[in-house]
Design a protein around this motif. Structure first.
Motif, PDB file in Angstrom:
ATOM      1  N   ALA A   1       0.836  -1.206   0.000  1.00 60.70           N
ATOM      2  CA  ALA A   1       0.000   0.000   0.000  1.00 60.70           C
ATOM      3  C   ALA A   1       0.868   1.251   0.000  1.00 60.70           C
ATOM      4  O   ALA A   1       0.610   2.190  -0.758  1.00 60.70           O
ATOM      5  N   ALA A   2       1.879   1.285   0.842  1.00 57.98           N
ATOM      6  CA  ALA A   2       2.874   2.367   0.914  1.00 57.98           C
ATOM      7  C   ALA A   2       2.324   3.758   0.624  1.00 57.98           C
ATOM      8  O   ALA A   2       2.838   4.478  -0.211  1.00 57.98           O
ATOM      9  N   GLY A   3       1.251   4.127   1.294  1.00 57.81           N
ATOM     10  CA  GLY A   3       0.705   5.477   1.157  1.00 57.81           C
ATOM     11  C   GLY A   3      -0.294   5.642   0.033  1.00 57.81           C
ATOM     12  O   GLY A   3      -0.788   6.741  -0.183  1.00 57.81           O
ATOM     13  N   LYS A   4      -0.602   4.585  -0.678  1.00 57.65           N
ATOM     14  CA  LYS A   4      -1.574   4.658  -1.768  1.00 57.65           C
ATOM     15  C   LYS A   4      -2.932   4.216  -1.228  1.00 57.65           C
ATOM     16  O   LYS A   4      -3.126   3.057  -0.880  1.00 57.65           O
ATOM     17  N   ARG A   5      -3.830   5.150  -1.156  1.00 54.58           N
ATOM     18  CA  ARG A   5      -5.129   4.910  -0.531  1.00 54.58           C
ATOM     19  C   ARG A   5      -5.896   3.772  -1.189  1.00 54.58           C
ATOM     20  O   ARG A   5      -6.476   2.923  -0.522  1.00 54.58           O
ATOM     21  N   ASP A   6      -5.898   3.723  -2.509  1.00 54.35           N
ATOM     22  CA  ASP A   6      -6.643   2.670  -3.203  1.00 54.35           C
ATOM     23  C   ASP A   6      -6.058   1.284  -2.905  1.00 54.35           C
ATOM     24  O   ASP A   6      -6.796   0.309  -2.775  1.00 54.35           O
ATOM     25  N   GLN A   7      -4.746   1.203  -2.770  1.00 58.23           N
ATOM     26  CA  GLN A   7      -4.116  -0.065  -2.415  1.00 58.23           C
ATOM     27  C   GLN A   7      -4.489  -0.484  -0.992  1.00 58.23           C
ATOM     28  O   GLN A   7      -4.751  -1.657  -0.729  1.00 58.23           O
ATOM     29  N   LEU A   8      -4.514   0.486  -0.078  1.00 54.55           N
ATOM     30  CA  LEU A   8      -4.898   0.197   1.297  1.00 54.55           C
ATOM     31  C   LEU A   8      -6.342  -0.288   1.360  1.00 54.55           C
ATOM     32  O   LEU A   8      -6.645  -1.266   2.050  1.00 54.55           O
ATOM     33  N   LEU A   9      -7.220   0.344   0.607  1.00 55.29           N
ATOM     34  CA  LEU A   9      -8.620  -0.101   0.563  1.00 55.29           C
ATOM     35  C   LEU A   9      -8.730  -1.535   0.064  1.00 55.29           C
ATOM     36  O   LEU A   9      -9.475  -2.342   0.621  1.00 55.29           O
ATOM     37  N   GLY A  10      -7.987  -1.859  -0.967  1.00 54.89           N
ATOM     38  CA  GLY A  10      -8.008  -3.216  -1.509  1.00 54.89           C
ATOM     39  C   GLY A  10      -7.533  -4.241  -0.493  1.00 54.89           C
ATOM     40  O   GLY A  10      -8.115  -5.319  -0.358  1.00 54.89           O
ATOM     41  N   ARG A  11      -6.493  -3.900   0.237  1.00 54.32           N
ATOM     42  CA  ARG A  11      -5.974  -4.815   1.254  1.00 54.32           C
ATOM     43  C   ARG A  11      -6.953  -4.969   2.410  1.00 54.32           C
ATOM     44  O   ARG A  11      -7.117  -6.054   2.954  1.00 54.32           O
ATOM     45  N   LEU A  12      -7.624  -3.880   2.778  1.00 56.26           N
ATOM     46  CA  LEU A  12      -8.654  -3.968   3.823  1.00 56.26           C
ATOM     47  C   LEU A  12      -9.770  -4.907   3.393  1.00 56.26           C
ATOM     48  O   LEU A  12     -10.227  -5.751   4.173  1.00 56.26           O
ATOM     49  N   GLN A  13     -10.207  -4.755   2.168  1.00 58.19           N
ATOM     50  CA  GLN A  13     -11.268  -5.618   1.645  1.00 58.19           C
ATOM     51  C   GLN A  13     -10.834  -7.083   1.683  1.00 58.19           C
ATOM     52  O   GLN A  13     -11.587  -7.945   2.135  1.00 58.19           O
ATOM     53  N   GLU A  14      -9.642  -7.329   1.223  1.00 53.45           N
ATOM     54  CA  GLU A  14      -9.147  -8.697   1.106  1.00 53.45           C
ATOM     55  C   GLU A  14      -8.942  -9.349   2.475  1.00 53.45           C
ATOM     56  O   GLU A  14      -9.437 -10.444   2.725  1.00 53.45           O
TER      57      GLU A  14
ATOM     58  N   LYS B   1     -16.511  -3.204  -0.685  1.00 49.68           N
ATOM     59  CA  LYS B   1     -15.838  -1.942  -1.019  1.00 49.68           C
ATOM     60  C   LYS B   1     -16.415  -0.775  -0.225  1.00 49.68           C
ATOM     61  O   LYS B   1     -15.666   0.029   0.335  1.00 49.68           O
ATOM     62  N   ASP B   2     -17.730  -0.679  -0.154  1.00 49.77           N
ATOM     63  CA  ASP B   2     -18.364   0.419   0.588  1.00 49.77           C
ATOM     64  C   ASP B   2     -18.024   0.373   2.066  1.00 49.77           C
ATOM     65  O   ASP B   2     -17.793   1.415   2.692  1.00 49.77           O
ATOM     66  N   ALA B   3     -17.999  -0.816   2.649  1.00 51.24           N
ATOM     67  CA  ALA B   3     -17.686  -0.967   4.067  1.00 51.24           C
ATOM     68  C   ALA B   3     -16.235  -0.582   4.346  1.00 51.24           C
ATOM     69  O   ALA B   3     -15.943   0.094   5.343  1.00 51.24           O
ATOM     70  N   ALA B   4     -15.325  -0.990   3.476  1.00 54.82           N
ATOM     71  CA  ALA B   4     -13.911  -0.640   3.645  1.00 54.82           C
ATOM     72  C   ALA B   4     -13.730   0.871   3.523  1.00 54.82           C
ATOM     73  O   ALA B   4     -12.987   1.478   4.304  1.00 54.82           O
ATOM     74  N   GLU B   5     -14.408   1.473   2.572  1.00 49.17           N
ATOM     75  CA  GLU B   5     -14.333   2.930   2.385  1.00 49.17           C
ATOM     76  C   GLU B   5     -14.839   3.658   3.631  1.00 49.17           C
ATOM     77  O   GLU B   5     -14.213   4.608   4.098  1.00 49.17           O
ATOM     78  N   LYS B   6     -15.955   3.193   4.182  1.00 50.23           N
ATOM     79  CA  LYS B   6     -16.511   3.822   5.383  1.00 50.23           C
ATOM     80  C   LYS B   6     -15.560   3.686   6.564  1.00 50.23           C
ATOM     81  O   LYS B   6     -15.314   4.653   7.286  1.00 50.23           O
ATOM     82  N   GLU B   7     -15.012   2.492   6.761  1.00 50.42           N
ATOM     83  CA  GLU B   7     -14.073   2.290   7.866  1.00 50.42           C
ATOM     84  C   GLU B   7     -12.850   3.189   7.723  1.00 50.42           C
ATOM     85  O   GLU B   7     -12.389   3.780   8.697  1.00 50.42           O
ATOM     86  N   LEU B   8     -12.317   3.284   6.505  1.00 49.01           N
ATOM     87  CA  LEU B   8     -11.136   4.112   6.294  1.00 49.01           C
ATOM     88  C   LEU B   8     -11.465   5.586   6.511  1.00 49.01           C
ATOM     89  O   LEU B   8     -10.704   6.303   7.159  1.00 49.01           O
ATOM     90  N   LYS B   9     -12.601   6.047   6.021  1.00 52.73           N
ATOM     91  CA  LYS B   9     -12.999   7.443   6.235  1.00 52.73           C
ATOM     92  C   LYS B   9     -13.174   7.739   7.718  1.00 52.73           C
ATOM     93  O   LYS B   9     -12.748   8.787   8.200  1.00 52.73           O
ATOM     94  N   ASP B  10     -13.811   6.828   8.445  1.00 54.68           N
ATOM     95  CA  ASP B  10     -13.979   7.006   9.889  1.00 54.68           C
ATOM     96  C   ASP B  10     -12.625   7.083  10.580  1.00 54.68           C
ATOM     97  O   ASP B  10     -12.390   7.924  11.444  1.00 54.68           O
ATOM     98  N   TRP B  11     -11.708   6.194  10.194  1.00 58.56           N
ATOM     99  CA  TRP B  11     -10.373   6.177  10.783  1.00 58.56           C
ATOM    100  C   TRP B  11      -9.620   7.463  10.450  1.00 58.56           C
ATOM    101  O   TRP B  11      -8.955   8.040  11.305  1.00 58.56           O
ATOM    102  N   GLU B  12      -9.747   7.918   9.209  1.00 59.17           N
ATOM    103  CA  GLU B  12      -9.100   9.174   8.814  1.00 59.17           C
ATOM    104  C   GLU B  12      -9.622  10.338   9.642  1.00 59.17           C
ATOM    105  O   GLU B  12      -8.864  11.239   9.996  1.00 59.17           O
ATOM    106  N   GLY B  13     -10.915  10.308   9.961  1.00 65.15           N
ATOM    107  CA  GLY B  13     -11.489  11.361  10.794  1.00 65.15           C
ATOM    108  C   GLY B  13     -10.891  11.389  12.191  1.00 65.15           C
ATOM    109  O   GLY B  13     -10.774  12.456  12.805  1.00 65.15           O
ATOM    110  N   ARG B  14     -10.514  10.219  12.700  1.00 69.46           N
ATOM    111  CA  ARG B  14      -9.895  10.139  14.023  1.00 69.46           C
ATOM    112  C   ARG B  14      -8.383  10.371  13.968  1.00 69.46           C
ATOM    113  O   ARG B  14      -7.750  10.545  15.006  1.00 69.46           O
TER     114      ARG B  14
END
Length: 72
Positions: free
Chosen positions: A32-45, A51-64
């Motif tokens: 992932a190394a700082g690439k958001r789309d790669q991090l999302l893919g790894r979260l999903q996997e 995809k929507d759930a991973a996006e929501k979790e990442l957005k929530d985490w980014e907010g914190r």
């Protein structure tokens, strides 16, 4: 934070990311190394998220973790 800055500080963020998503490996984070789309893919996997759930979790985490945000 722009993507170049994120990549430069990536190692600092990996610990926080692993605290949140313990199934992610060091290899996952290296890929992932700082690439958001790669991090999302790894979260999903690794966490079996849609995809929507991973996006929501990442957005929530980014907010914190506002230092993690980067320009979209």
């Amino acid at each position: 934070m722009n993507e170049d800055t994120l990549k430069g500080n990536w190692k600092q963020f990996t610990g926080k990311i692993k605290e949140q998503w313990g199934k992610l490996t060091d290899d996952d984070l290296d890929v992932a190394a700082g690439k958001r789309d790669q991090l999302l893919g790894r979260l999903q996997e690794r966490h079996g998220l849609a995809k929507d759930a991973a996006e929501k979790e990442l957005k929530d985490w980014e907010g914190r973790n506002p230092d993690f945000r980067y320009d979209r």
